[in-house]
Design a protein around this motif. Structure first.
Motif, short mmCIF file in Angstrom:
data_model
loop_
_atom_site.label_atom_id
_atom_site.label_comp_id
_atom_site.label_asym_id
_atom_site.label_seq_id
_atom_site.Cartn_x
_atom_site.Cartn_y
_atom_site.Cartn_z
N ALA A 197 9.77 0.20 10.26
CA ALA A 197 11.03 0.94 10.22
C ALA A 197 11.65 0.72 8.85
CB ALA A 197 11.95 0.46 11.33
N LYS A 198 11.16 1.53 7.91
CA LYS A 198 11.69 1.47 6.54
C LYS A 198 12.71 2.59 6.43
CE LYS A 198 10.27 1.79 1.71
NZ LYS A 198 9.12 2.00 0.81
N HIS A 199 13.94 2.19 6.20
CA HIS A 199 15.02 3.18 6.22
C HIS A 199 15.25 3.82 4.87
CE1 HIS A 199 15.54 0.84 9.85
NE2 HIS A 199 16.13 1.90 10.34
N VAL B 85 0.87 -1.18 0.00
CA VAL B 85 0.00 0.00 0.00
C VAL B 85 0.90 1.23 0.00
CG1 VAL B 85 -1.72 1.33 1.30
CG2 VAL B 85 -1.91 -1.16 1.17
N CYS B 86 1.08 1.79 -1.19
CA CYS B 86 1.90 2.98 -1.31
C CYS B 86 1.48 3.74 -2.56
CB CYS B 86 3.38 2.63 -1.36
SG CYS B 86 4.41 4.07 -0.95
N LEU B 87 2.05 4.91 -2.72
CA LEU B 87 1.65 5.74 -3.86
C LEU B 87 2.73 5.86 -4.93
CD1 LEU B 87 -0.25 8.48 -1.90
CD2 LEU B 87 -1.11 7.21 -3.87
N CYS B 88 3.97 5.50 -4.59
CA CYS B 88 5.08 5.85 -5.49
C CYS B 88 4.98 5.21 -6.88
CB CYS B 88 6.42 5.57 -4.84
SG CYS B 88 6.57 3.94 -4.10
N GLN B 89 4.36 4.02 -6.98
CA GLN B 89 4.21 3.42 -8.33
C GLN B 89 3.12 4.14 -9.12
OE1 GLN B 89 4.76 1.62 -5.44
NE2 GLN B 89 4.55 -0.55 -5.93
N PRO C 52 1.33 -1.27 4.29
CA PRO C 52 1.69 0.12 4.00
C PRO C 52 3.20 0.36 4.07
CG PRO C 52 0.66 -0.07 6.17
CD PRO C 52 0.53 -1.40 5.52
N SER C 53 3.73 1.00 3.01
CA SER C 53 5.18 1.22 2.96
C SER C 53 5.52 2.69 2.74
CB SER C 53 5.79 0.37 1.85
OG SER C 53 5.25 0.73 0.60
N ALA C 54 4.52 3.56 2.89
CA ALA C 54 4.73 4.98 2.54
C ALA C 54 5.49 5.76 3.61
CB ALA C 54 3.39 5.65 2.28
N HIS D 226 6.72 9.93 -5.71
CA HIS D 226 6.84 9.99 -4.24
C HIS D 226 5.77 9.12 -3.59
CE1 HIS D 226 10.20 12.49 -3.17
NE2 HIS D 226 9.93 13.29 -4.19
N CYS D 227 6.03 8.76 -2.33
CA CYS D 227 5.14 7.86 -1.60
C CYS D 227 3.94 8.58 -0.99
CB CYS D 227 5.91 7.13 -0.51
SG CYS D 227 7.32 6.22 -1.15
N GLY D 228 3.89 9.91 -1.16
CA GLY D 228 2.76 10.67 -0.66
C GLY D 228 2.34 11.72 -1.69
ZN LIG Z 1 6.45 4.16 -1.84
#
Ligand SMILES: [Zn+2]
Length: 326
Positions: free
Chosen positions: A195-197, A120-124, A165-167, A130-132
């Motif tokens: 904790a996605k770095h 669940v993210c927006l970047c694609q 979710p990875s955003a 961007h992820c948002g």
């Molecule tokens: Zn993303």
């Protein structure tokens, strides 16, 4: 000359003795296999920087999931590449979107035989990569939350088991949990990329998912790789917001954080062994500099030994094959 009374070599004498005293076990049941599906694609496309990883047309999804399931791997993680991108990533929550179609098709074909997890993210889906969602010159946290919640609900409608979710937007787990519950999807679980770095290990993935940011970087939302206390705060915050599984990402350079999470919290811990980790091994193996199977095995065991309950890895299929043989 005096010998120590404790001789640790006694328990290493035969392969059966070593099997008996093995502390860490690895099974195909620990693995989650990422799957890339692309809209309007006719044939599979190889991902240049990730040897043996492909983007699939929707028509090939059942075959791929069948292979994964037959190998004894219990779960897949779906990523979608849409044909159309816009500023607000509207194809991400379209009921006819590529991920939604893939979920629905897999659910129809496989029933409960595989756990369907979806990113669940927006970047694609955003033209900005961007992820948002951008407002002014910033990624607007709270506007992005509404969209992330819509994505999760649209995936739930199609039959997803777990949304992921990875955003790295603040409050994303709460926003998604609330939206899922409000829409009657109380059984859909959340595995958050807690904790996605901010990592250079993701670059091959951006080839695979076409999601490199068009400007700037992700430093305003991903965790700095210098900060372990902050990573623990991220995990704790997700737990307080109602997450079901937490994740540390990447894995290999972050084993200390996997161990710390395991020690501090009584919640399932996933590790994401990311594309750069895969590419390092594949690249060296293709040169004949290392033994791919041996290195893969050692890496996956080290992630388990650090405390991960499950591992998202591009080696899932090849590892399942050697685990079946051993
Ligand atoms: Zn993303």
């Amino acid at each position: 000359m005096s010998f120590p009374t404790r001789r640790l070599r006694r328990l290493r004498t035969t392969s059966k003795m070593r099997e008996l005293t093995q502390e860490t076990r690895l099974s195909m049941k620990d693995l989650i296999c990422p799957v890339f599906v692309q809209e309007d694609l006719k044939t599979r496309i190889k991902v240049e920087s990730m040897s043996e990883i492909e983007r699939l047309p929707l028509e090939d999804i059942n075959d791929e999931v069948g292979t994964i399931s037959d190998l004894g791997i219990p779960a897949i993680m779906l990523f979608g590449i849409p044909s159309k991108k816009d500023e607000v990533g509207s194809s991400s929550f379209d009921d006819n979107g590529i991920v939604q179609k893939a979920i629905s098709q897999i659910r129809k074909n496989f029933g409960d035989k595989i756990v369907i997890m979806a990113d669940v993210c927006l970047c694609q889906f955003t033209s900005t990569g961007h992820c948002g969602i951008i407002k002014g010159n910033k990624i607007d946290n709270d506007t992005s939350l509404d969209t992330l919640a819509k994505i999760a609900v649209s995936q739930a409608k199609m039959g997803v088991d777990t949304v992921s979710p990875s955003a790295m937007m603040d409050g994303q787990v709460y926003a998604i949990r609330k939206a899922l519950d409000d829409n009657g999807f109380t059984d859909v679980s959340i595995m958050s990329h807690s904790a996605k770095h901010r990592s250079s290990f993701y670059s091959p993935f951006r080839d695979a998912a076409e999601c490199a940011p068009k400007f700037g970087d992700r430093k305003t939302y991903q965790v700095p790789f210098t900060n372990s206390r902050e990573a623990m705060m991220e995990v704790e915050t997700d737990i307080n917001e109602g997450v079901d599984i937490v994740m540390i990402k990447p894995a290999l350079s972050y084993l200390d954080l996997i161990t710390e999470t395991r020690k501090r919290f009584n919640i399932p811990v996933a590790a994401y062994s990311v594309s750069g980790e895969y590419a390092l091994v594949k690249g060296a193996a293709m040169q004949g500099w290392i033994n791919e199977k041996d290195i893969t095995e050692e890496i996956l065991y080290s992630i388990k030994r650090a405390g991960a309950d499950m591992i998202v890895t591009y080696f899932a299929k090849s590892a399942a094959r050697f685990l079946q043989e051993s």
